[in-house]
Every structure is written in C-alpha cells, then in structure tokens.
Design a protein around this motif. Structure first.
Motif, short mmCIF file in Angstrom:
data_model
loop_
_atom_site.label_atom_id
_atom_site.label_comp_id
_atom_site.label_asym_id
_atom_site.label_seq_id
_atom_site.Cartn_x
_atom_site.Cartn_y
_atom_site.Cartn_z
N UNK A 104 0.85 -1.20 0.00
CA UNK A 104 0.00 0.00 0.00
C UNK A 104 0.88 1.25 0.00
N UNK A 105 1.90 1.23 0.84
CA UNK A 105 2.81 2.37 0.92
C UNK A 105 3.46 2.64 -0.45
N UNK A 106 3.89 1.58 -1.13
CA UNK A 106 4.50 1.71 -2.46
C UNK A 106 3.49 2.23 -3.47
N UNK A 107 2.28 1.72 -3.43
CA UNK A 107 1.24 2.17 -4.36
C UNK A 107 0.98 3.67 -4.19
N UNK A 108 0.94 4.12 -2.95
CA UNK A 108 0.70 5.54 -2.68
C UNK A 108 1.87 6.38 -3.19
N UNK A 109 3.09 5.91 -2.93
CA UNK A 109 4.27 6.64 -3.42
C UNK A 109 4.29 6.72 -4.95
N UNK A 110 3.70 5.72 -5.60
CA UNK A 110 3.65 5.69 -7.06
C UNK A 110 2.45 6.45 -7.61
N UNK A 111 1.73 7.14 -6.73
CA UNK A 111 0.64 8.00 -7.19
C UNK A 111 -0.75 7.41 -7.13
N UNK A 112 -0.91 6.20 -6.62
CA UNK A 112 -2.24 5.59 -6.52
C UNK A 112 -2.99 6.24 -5.36
N UNK A 113 -4.04 6.96 -5.69
CA UNK A 113 -4.81 7.66 -4.66
C UNK A 113 -5.82 6.76 -3.97
N UNK A 114 -6.12 5.62 -4.57
CA UNK A 114 -7.06 4.66 -3.97
C UNK A 114 -6.46 3.26 -4.02
N UNK A 115 -5.43 3.01 -3.22
CA UNK A 115 -4.79 1.68 -3.26
C UNK A 115 -5.74 0.60 -2.77
N UNK A 116 -5.51 -0.60 -3.25
CA UNK A 116 -6.31 -1.76 -2.85
C UNK A 116 -5.94 -2.14 -1.41
N UNK A 117 -6.88 -2.00 -0.50
CA UNK A 117 -6.63 -2.31 0.91
C UNK A 117 -7.08 -3.72 1.28
N UNK A 118 -7.67 -4.45 0.34
CA UNK A 118 -8.18 -5.78 0.68
C UNK A 118 -7.09 -6.73 1.18
N UNK A 119 -5.85 -6.70 0.64
CA UNK A 119 -4.83 -7.57 1.22
C UNK A 119 -4.49 -7.19 2.67
N UNK A 120 -4.58 -5.91 2.99
CA UNK A 120 -4.31 -5.46 4.37
C UNK A 120 -5.41 -5.97 5.30
N UNK A 121 -6.66 -5.78 4.89
CA UNK A 121 -7.75 -6.23 5.77
C UNK A 121 -7.77 -7.75 5.91
N UNK A 122 -7.45 -8.43 4.83
CA UNK A 122 -7.39 -9.90 4.88
C UNK A 122 -6.28 -10.38 5.82
N UNK A 123 -5.11 -9.77 5.70
CA UNK A 123 -3.98 -10.16 6.55
C UNK A 123 -4.24 -9.80 8.01
N UNK A 124 -4.91 -8.68 8.25
CA UNK A 124 -5.25 -8.30 9.62
C UNK A 124 -6.25 -9.30 10.21
#
Length: 133
Positions: A104-124
């Motif tokens: 997610x951090x990489x996606x945001x740094x690359x300009x993605x304003x709406x990164x996919x958070x589903x892997x984060x919620x799944x892992x949590x």
C-alpha cells in the motif's frame, strides 16, 4: 463495520481469551496466558489501525498525512506483536500483513490515490484469527 459490531466482537474475543486463559493458566502457567493476551490486544490495535487506514484513504484528499500515520501505526503494532511471540503462525500473519502494508505504501508513493486495501484487511483478519485461542 459499525462501532457496536466492533464492540461485540471485542467482547467476544475478550471472553474467549479469559476463558482459555484461565484454563491454560491451570496447565501452562501465567507466561503463556500473558503472551496470548498480548497477542490479542495487539491484534485488536492492528484492527483499529486498519480501520483508521481505510478512513484515511477515503479522506486522503483532505489530509494525505493520515494515510502515512495509519501505515506507521500498523507497522508499530506489528513490531510489538512480533517482539512478544515466538509462534510461527503469528509470525507468518505478521509478515503477511507487513508485506501488504508495504505494498500500500508503495502504491501511494507511485501515485495511486485509492490503493487496494483488501490484502491489508485480509492479513489483519488472519492475524486476529491466529491470535485468538
């Protein structure tokens, strides 16, 4: 997820931990119970941080620093749970969540304003599952 549902979930987790903790305390001692409680408490903090992250991403246009703060909070919580356990399943869940946060951090740094958070919620969710006795 509503606050009421989250509160019921926390109460259910706490009740399970207490019941298992009392039983485990009779057979394995206080150290194991303490570690289990630490894991559950930290997993709960991670879940709260993930919720904060979701809200921060939704509001990123208003305050982009919230996303970084939420990601940093998750990293901090993961460091805490990692330091408090030697359980292979917990460590795997921590590693998976850390990787999802990094993505997610990489996606945001690359300009993605709406990164996919589903892997984060799944892992949590997986971390919460392995921390719940």
């Amino acid at each position: 997820m509503g606050a009421s549902r989250r509160r019921r979930s926390r109460i259910a987790i706490a009740a399970t931990v207490v019941a298992v903790g009392l039983t485990a305390g009779l057979t394995t001692g206080c150290d194991a119970v303490s570690k289990a409680l630490d894991c559950v408490q930290t997993a709960e903090a991670v879940a709260d941080s993930v919720t904060d992250l979701q809200q921060a991403v939704e509001n990123a246009a208003n305050d982009p620093t919230q996303v970084d703060e939420s990601l940093d909070a998750i990293d901090k919580n993961l460091d805490e749970v990692s330091d408090k356990t030697d359980n292979a399943d917990v460590n795997k869940a921590v590693d998976d969540l850390a990787e999802a946060v990094d993505n997610v951090r990489t996606a945001i740094k690359n300009g993605d304003e709406t990164p996919d958070l589903s892997p984060v919620t799944s892992a949590a969710g997986e971390l919460t599952k392995v921390c719940t006795p």
